[in-house]
Design an enzyme around this catalytic site. Structure first.
Site, PDB file in Angstrom:
ATOM      1  N   SER A  11       0.845  -1.199   0.000  1.00 53.74           N
ATOM      2  CA  SER A  11       0.000   0.000   0.000  1.00 53.74           C
ATOM      3  C   SER A  11       0.875   1.242   0.000  1.00 53.74           C
ATOM      4  O   SER A  11       1.434   1.611  -1.029  1.00 53.74           O
ATOM      5  CB  SER A  11      -1.013  -0.007   1.159  1.00 53.74           C
ATOM      6  OG  SER A  11      -0.412   0.140   2.409  1.00 53.74           O
TER       7      SER A  11
ATOM      8  N   HIS B 225      -2.957  -0.690  -2.805  1.00 58.04           N
ATOM      9  CA  HIS B 225      -4.047   0.184  -2.351  1.00 58.04           C
ATOM     10  C   HIS B 225      -3.826   1.567  -2.943  1.00 58.04           C
ATOM     11  O   HIS B 225      -2.718   2.053  -3.028  1.00 58.04           O
ATOM     12  CB  HIS B 225      -4.043   0.326  -0.828  1.00 58.04           C
ATOM     13  CG  HIS B 225      -4.303  -0.963  -0.128  1.00 58.04           C
ATOM     14  ND1 HIS B 225      -4.021  -1.137   1.184  1.00 58.04           N
ATOM     15  CD2 HIS B 225      -4.824  -2.134  -0.562  1.00 58.04           C
ATOM     16  CE1 HIS B 225      -4.360  -2.367   1.555  1.00 58.04           C
ATOM     17  NE2 HIS B 225      -4.838  -2.999   0.504  1.00 58.04           N
TER      18      HIS B 225
ATOM     19  N   ASP C 199      -3.451  -5.588   5.997  1.00 53.80           N
ATOM     20  CA  ASP C 199      -4.002  -6.334   4.869  1.00 53.80           C
ATOM     21  C   ASP C 199      -2.853  -7.143   4.262  1.00 53.80           C
ATOM     22  O   ASP C 199      -1.744  -6.628   4.115  1.00 53.80           O
ATOM     23  CB  ASP C 199      -4.590  -5.358   3.830  1.00 53.80           C
ATOM     24  CG  ASP C 199      -5.270  -6.085   2.672  1.00 53.80           C
ATOM     25  OD1 ASP C 199      -5.573  -7.288   2.820  1.00 53.80           O
ATOM     26  OD2 ASP C 199      -5.490  -5.450   1.624  1.00 53.80           O
TER      27      ASP C 199
END
Lengths: 195, 288
Positions: free
Chosen positions: A13, A40, A131
């Site tokens: 991310s 992300h 995540d």
């Protein structure tokens, strides 16, 4: 060679775009391998594929629903869709975000683990959430290899550190060594014609 | 929402996967034969995710465990069916699509004295209300009938109600404006506690009805069919069936709108359609 038998699945991310650029610049995959990635980002139309392809030895595409997996190709999840991996193609979903994320790294890795099992190499790079940890566990359980960017070399350490702490990291490498580590790991997985 | 770990005691990497894939086949076959619900041509990876969510939801440990539950308890089957049929969407999703709809499709629709539109897989109605607002602003609302269909009666009930979570309206508003909205979205709803109630007159030309894309046939002739991010849950075979259904449901020069990452590439019906705008995934049925 038209079938993908070995797969690299990369998640990141915060800082992930730069990290992935660095990896793609040096990456050398066997002829039967492809790479899928979830980074992300804000759910806006962006030219992420255009950014990533600069300096990359492989074409970079934003994934289309049911796109056949082609060797030597890099696929990134489109904004606001989950990316799921099937044995021969990619699938998209607009199901609810998982851990506030859509695309979700966990969703990609869990489906890739199911589809590619021990022929999968998962890579977790810099990021500011956890995540990817549940996904890395699934990859580990299915016999795949999990490579983690050394949290010390990561722009944001949360994501890689979480995978390391979960105890499922097979290799830990600084950013500038990730491409070589991935290349070796993929080649150590059974290729076409091997069970 | 965090997903529970999938239990997997096997140490041999592929052994459990193979067993599970047999379980999945058996599962889908069984609910088709017992209940008539056919999910065999759904895309496997997302189907698997949803099934495992129900495995945990029903306190089971495997797909076979879930199968036992749903075969002997119609309520459990109903919970599963709802979970498998729900699609998630938002108002004015992909604003550039709605801009293209205004600029490229509305002028064409305006040439017809009466317009029929099919929103296939309308879920809880976000896209239907978005479309109704757009048509009103473009002066077409009076001569348009929208047929909004979904496989699930529950979501149709929600769609008829026209109630959106208030906390989502801010994002929907900016989508609306980015998509070429001429007013402010707040003009089209009233606040009711935590909900935004859509202006009921937006439903005036809308008919909500149950329709299963996987099994049902055509029911009218349409000038525009919207089916965005619905077929992503289907495999290629079922997608092609639905492409055929839309082909026979469209008038010559009728327009088909797909989701932002869907296309007709590789479909047997590809040659029946021209691309109007590749970016917004708008297709025109070739005459003849």
């Amino acid at each position: 060679m038209s079938v993908v038998t070995r797969l690299v699945a990369l998640g990141g991310s915060w800082g992930g775009i730069t990290a992935m650029q660095t990896i793609l610049r040096d990456l050398d995959l066997p002829d039967d391998a492809a790479l899928v990635a979830v980074l992300h980002r804000q759910p806006i139309r962006s030219a992420l594929a255009d950014v990533l392809v600069r300096g990359s030895a492989y074409p970079v595409e934003e994934a289309e629903d049911k796109a056949p997996l082609r060797p030597g190709t890099v696929y990134i999840a489109p904004p606001d869709y989950h990316l799921l991996v099937e044995p021969a193609w990619l699938s998209l979903s607009t199901e609810e975000p998982v851990k506030y994320s859509r695309p979700s790294i966990d969703v990609m890795l869990e489906s890739a683990a199911e589809a590619f099992a021990h022929r999968l190499v998962a890579v977790i790079v810099t990021g500011a959430s956890d995540d990817g940890t549940a996904g890395a566990r699934a990859v580990h359980r299915r016999g795949g290899t999990v490579i983690v960017q050394d949290p010390k070399s990561a722009e944001q350490a949360v994501m890689p550190r979480s995978v390391v702490e979960a105890g499922v990291a097979d290799r830990i490498a600084p950013l500038h060594e990730l491409a070589a580590t991935i290349g070796l790991a993929v080649r150590s997985r059974p290729g076409p014609g091997h069970e | 929402m965090s997903e529970p770990d999938l239990p997997d005691p096997a140490t041999e990497p592929n052994a459990s996967t193979d067993v599970e894939s047999v379980e999945l086949d058996v599962f889908l076959e069984a609910i088709q034969r017992v209940y008539g619900y056919d999910f065999r041509n759904y895309a496997r990876a997302s189907l698997r995710r949803r099934l495992w969510r129900r495995v945990h939801g029903e306190g089971r440990h495997s797909l076979t465990g879930l199968l036992e539950a749903v075969l002997h308890d119609p309520q459990a089957m109903e919970r599963l069916r709802v979970d498998l049929s729900v699609t998630v969407t938002s108002m004015f999703r992909d604003p550039q699509f709605f801009r293209a709809l205004r600029e490229l499709v509305v002028p064409h629709l305006a040439t017809y004295p009466f317009v029929r539109i099919w929103v296939a897989g309308c879920a809880s109605g976000e896209e239907v209300y978005s479309l109704a607002i757009l048509l009103r602003e473009e002066g077409l609302a009076d001569r348009v009938r929208i047929y909004a269909t979904d496989v699930s009666e529950q979501v149709l009930e929600q769609a008829r109600e026209g109630r959106m979570p208030l906390d989502k309206m801010k994002a929907y508003s900016s989508n609306y404006l980015e998509g070429g909205g001429r007013e402010g979205l707040s003009r089209y709803y009233t606040v009711d506690g935590r909900w935004a109630r859509m202006d009921p007159t937006l439903r005036d030309g809308v008919m909500f009805a149950r329709h299963n894309l996987a099994t049902d046939g055509t029911f009218n002739e349409f000038h525009l069919v919207l089916c965005r991010n619905v077929m992503i849950y289907f495999d290629r075979t079922l997608q092609h069936r639905v492409h055929e259904l839309f082909d026979v449901s469209l008038v010559d020069l009728g327009i088909l709108a797909l989701g932002a990452r869907e296309s007709l590439v590789g479909s047997p019906l590809e040659s029946h359609f021209d691309v109007i705008d590749a970016e917004s995934r708008l297709y025109r049925k070739v005459a003849g």
